[in-house]
Design an enzyme around this catalytic site. Structure first.
Site, mmCIF file in Angstrom:
data_model
loop_
_atom_site.group_PDB
_atom_site.id
_atom_site.type_symbol
_atom_site.label_atom_id
_atom_site.label_comp_id
_atom_site.label_asym_id
_atom_site.label_seq_id
_atom_site.Cartn_x
_atom_site.Cartn_y
_atom_site.Cartn_z
ATOM 1 N N CYS A 73 57.039 77.162 84.228
ATOM 2 C CA CYS A 73 58.305 77.164 84.945
ATOM 3 C C CYS A 73 59.220 78.249 84.387
ATOM 4 C CB CYS A 73 58.983 75.805 84.797
ATOM 5 S SG CYS A 73 60.639 75.776 85.472
ATOM 6 N N CYS A 79 66.671 74.857 81.203
ATOM 7 C CA CYS A 79 66.702 73.470 81.672
ATOM 8 C C CYS A 79 66.574 72.512 80.501
ATOM 9 C CB CYS A 79 65.558 73.264 82.658
ATOM 10 S SG CYS A 79 65.359 71.583 83.228
ATOM 11 N N CYS A 82 62.227 70.038 80.228
ATOM 12 C CA CYS A 82 60.938 70.232 79.543
ATOM 13 C C CYS A 82 61.150 70.967 78.224
ATOM 14 C CB CYS A 82 60.001 71.063 80.408
ATOM 15 S SG CYS A 82 59.485 70.263 81.916
ATOM 16 N N CYS A 165 61.084 71.764 91.079
ATOM 17 C CA CYS A 165 60.747 71.356 89.710
ATOM 18 C C CYS A 165 59.259 71.027 89.631
ATOM 19 C CB CYS A 165 61.592 70.146 89.308
ATOM 20 S SG CYS A 165 61.047 69.397 87.777
ATOM 21 N N GLN A 306 58.568 52.749 86.976
ATOM 22 C CA GLN A 306 58.057 53.774 86.055
ATOM 23 C C GLN A 306 57.839 55.080 86.806
ATOM 24 O OE1 GLN A 306 57.271 53.386 82.738
ATOM 25 N NE2 GLN A 306 57.455 51.180 82.497
ATOM 26 N N TYR A 335 63.143 42.149 80.300
ATOM 27 C CA TYR A 335 63.432 43.484 80.846
ATOM 28 C C TYR A 335 62.369 43.819 81.892
ATOM 29 C CZ TYR A 335 65.777 43.554 76.270
ATOM 30 O OH TYR A 335 66.521 43.239 75.167
ATOM 31 N N GLU A 356 65.628 39.983 83.964
ATOM 32 C CA GLU A 356 66.090 41.346 84.247
ATOM 33 C C GLU A 356 67.565 41.298 84.624
ATOM 34 O OE1 GLU A 356 65.079 44.697 84.537
ATOM 35 O OE2 GLU A 356 67.039 44.965 85.468
ATOM 36 N N CYS A 432 60.136 52.903 75.240
ATOM 37 C CA CYS A 432 60.231 54.315 75.613
ATOM 38 C C CYS A 432 60.985 55.101 74.562
ATOM 39 C CB CYS A 432 60.876 54.463 76.986
ATOM 40 S SG CYS A 432 62.473 53.674 77.077
HETATM 41 N N1 SAH Z 1 59.184 46.360 82.714
HETATM 42 C C1 SAH Z 1 59.716 47.105 83.831
HETATM 43 C C2 SAH Z 1 61.087 47.733 83.567
HETATM 44 C C3 SAH Z 1 61.311 48.417 82.239
HETATM 45 S S1 SAH Z 1 62.782 49.419 82.149
HETATM 46 C C4 SAH Z 1 58.723 48.155 84.260
HETATM 47 O O1 SAH Z 1 57.817 48.515 83.507
HETATM 48 O O2 SAH Z 1 58.821 48.628 85.384
HETATM 49 C C5 SAH Z 1 63.944 48.404 81.398
HETATM 50 C C6 SAH Z 1 64.581 47.406 82.312
HETATM 51 O O3 SAH Z 1 65.478 46.627 81.542
HETATM 52 C C7 SAH Z 1 65.406 47.996 83.458
HETATM 53 O O4 SAH Z 1 64.969 47.417 84.662
HETATM 54 C C8 SAH Z 1 66.841 47.550 83.124
HETATM 55 O O5 SAH Z 1 67.610 47.272 84.285
HETATM 56 C C9 SAH Z 1 66.625 46.312 82.315
HETATM 57 N N2 SAH Z 1 67.666 45.914 81.361
HETATM 58 C C10 SAH Z 1 68.502 46.712 80.654
HETATM 59 N N3 SAH Z 1 69.225 45.987 79.810
HETATM 60 C C11 SAH Z 1 68.849 44.693 79.948
HETATM 61 C C12 SAH Z 1 69.222 43.463 79.310
HETATM 62 N N4 SAH Z 1 70.157 43.426 78.367
HETATM 63 N N5 SAH Z 1 68.595 42.341 79.699
HETATM 64 C C13 SAH Z 1 67.636 42.359 80.650
HETATM 65 N N6 SAH Z 1 67.247 43.485 81.276
HETATM 66 C C14 SAH Z 1 67.843 44.639 80.935
#
Ligand code: SAH
Length: 477
Positions: A73, A79, A82, A165, A306, A335, A356, A432
């Protein structure tokens, strides 16, 4: 020896910083050089000097590193996206493996022998470009007032024009051109961050890699797109976008706040479906073999999904394996987003509970469960650190396995403490950010768990980010 701003010197890069920058030493003085690759000998100019270290700009590569490759790129240096595109992909993977290990050592204070024993080799990508299913382009204007889309130049909010991109799918370019053309012909203004005026802020594009379905969501600083007496009207924009193959959902999101948050809280569908559908194949074993089963997901503009679907399948298959389910277990998935991991786990668990914070994501999760005929899952809206303790104290809920997949800041202390009180047999931590992962693993290990397996999955080629999974086992004392 001390150096000062604008000094020019030659340095050999022998380390990589957390943000991908090259690090080298001259007479004990440390230089941080963005865009320099480990193994390079480079000419640099000091931009900002402290007593023992300085940030320097790469002026010229004198002797290129064996790990240096030609970046694909043209914008990679400007940017912020990357950071390590000039590094060979193999070396990128090594960097990420080292980064995870370094964080476990320094932040987690785990012993090196333990880390080497439990860490499995990072799972790399087969195609390290064009892997993102989601792109968010800021909209602005060039010097002549013409609308442009692009990306923010590293750590700034200056937009550099680029509608192609290389991490995204090729369709993005046509979509962006269609919207820019509509803006230009209809004199539809771009949002100006400095004044808070102007209409079009961002363009979000999502593509289902399995389904091919495309979603476009235009984020606006107003209630609607101009649809008054003059042309081109909203319908014209829609008919332009509809011509693009696999277009499934066109919407606007209203964001009138002066904030860095991209999406507004509400979304109105202008044409097509409110969501797109994608499916994830369930994979198993060392070589991530397909089992023939798949789960379909509806994805709305506001929900988390994701960004790298190919690596996501591998990540989830590792999480599933680490969970060690036999069909008898009660599992909590904290989450959980739109329930991707929950529905995976439900294949092999007795019962799964997902938590969530985003209500829309939970609505999607419930619908996804129904659409896939999965009945052994239940979802709760709320903060993990509030829902879990409440359910534990008031209802005495129980878990054999807890899976967590928090955002970068990691798990809340109350959430970790509740997990420790619930004493599940295993905890699977999907992360992550390996720094907060290391911090949280230390707390869990001090509270009666040991790490038995861990593995990185590269979801973000060319960038410094890495996804990782760790499996913790309860130590019976
Ligand atoms: N496990 C899912 C999402 C992971 S990302 C997947 O793999 O697709 C993290 C997620 O946590 C997001 O959806 C975000 O909205 C949520 N989140 C952030 N803070 C939070 C909290 N305090 N309690 C519950 N969920 C939360």
């Amino acid at each position: 020896m001390e150096y000062k701003k604008n000094d020019v010197l030659t340095v050999t890069i022998d380390d990589i910083g957390n943000d991908g920058e090259g690090i080298g030493k001259v007479d004990g003085f440390t230089l941080f050089v963005k865009d320099a690759v480990i193994g390079d000998t480079v000419l640099v100019k000091i931009m900002k000097a402290k007593k023992h270290y300085a940030y320097a700009k790469l002026e010229k590569v004198i002797t290129p590193s064996p790990f240096r490759v030609e970046p694909k790129c043209a914008f990679h240096r400007q940017c912020g996206g990357c950071q390590i595109q000039a590094m060979s992909y193999e070396r990128q993977l090594q960097f990420k493996q080292d980064k995870m290990k370094g964080n476990l050592l320094r932040i987690g204070k785990f012993e090196e022998a333990l880390i080497d024993r439990i860490m499995e080799p990072i799972v790399g990508m087969e195609e390290a470009f064009h892997y993102r299913n989601k792109a968010q382009f800021p909209v602005g204007t060039d010097k002549n007032g013409k609308p442009i889309v692009g990306f923010y130049a590293g750590r700034t909010h200056t937009i550099i024009e680029n509608n192609d991109c290389l991490l995204g799918v090729p369709e993005n370019k046509v979509i962006l051109e269609t919207i820019l053309d509509y803006m230009e012909r209809g004199s539809v203004s771009a949002y100006q961050e400095e004044t808070g005026e102007g209409l079009i802020r961002h363009i979000l594009i999502r593509t289902g890699f399995a389904s091919k379905q495309i979603m476009v969501c235009i984020v606006i600083n107003g209630d609607r797109l101009p649809d008054g007496g003059f042309l081109p009207r909203e319908e014209e924009l829609i008919s332009g976008l509809r011509k693009i193959a696999h277009m499934t959902s066109i919407s606007v999101s209203i964001n009138k706040e002066r904030t860095n948050v991209i999406m507004g809280k509400t979304v109105h569908t202008l044409w097509g479906s409110d969501t797109i559908t994608d499916s994830i194949r369930i994979r198993e074993g060392e070589d991530f073999k397909e089992t023939g089963r798949e789960i379909r997901f509806k994805i709305s503009p506001l929900s988390f999904y994701q960004v790298n679907p190919v690596q996501m399948e591998k990540l989830y298959s590792i999480a599933l394996e680490y969970a060690g389910l036999t069909g008898k277990e009660t599992v909590w998935d904290l989450y959980c987003g739109i329930g991707t991991i929950s529905l995976f786990l439900a294949q092999k668990a007795k019962q799964v509970y997902g938590v969530e914070i985003v209500p829309q994501a939970i609505m999607d999760a419930r619908e996804n469960a129904k659409d896939n005929g999965i009945s052994n899952v239940e979802f709760f809206v709320g903060k993990a650190e509030e829902v879990l303790p409440k359910m534990y104290e008031e209802k005495g809920v129980y878990a054999d396995v807890i899976v967590v997949d928090p955002p970068r800041k990691g798990c809340d202390a109350v959430c970790l403490e509740t997990m420790l009180r619930m004493k599940p047999e295993r905890i699977v931590y999907v992360s992550c950010d390996s720094a907060t992962l290391a911090r949280d693993l230390r707390i869990l290990c001090d509270g009666g768990y040991e790490i038995v397996r861990g593995r990185g999955v590269d979801q973000f080629g060319q960038t410094v980010h890495v996804e990782s999974v760790a499996c913790l086992q309860r130590v019976d004392m």
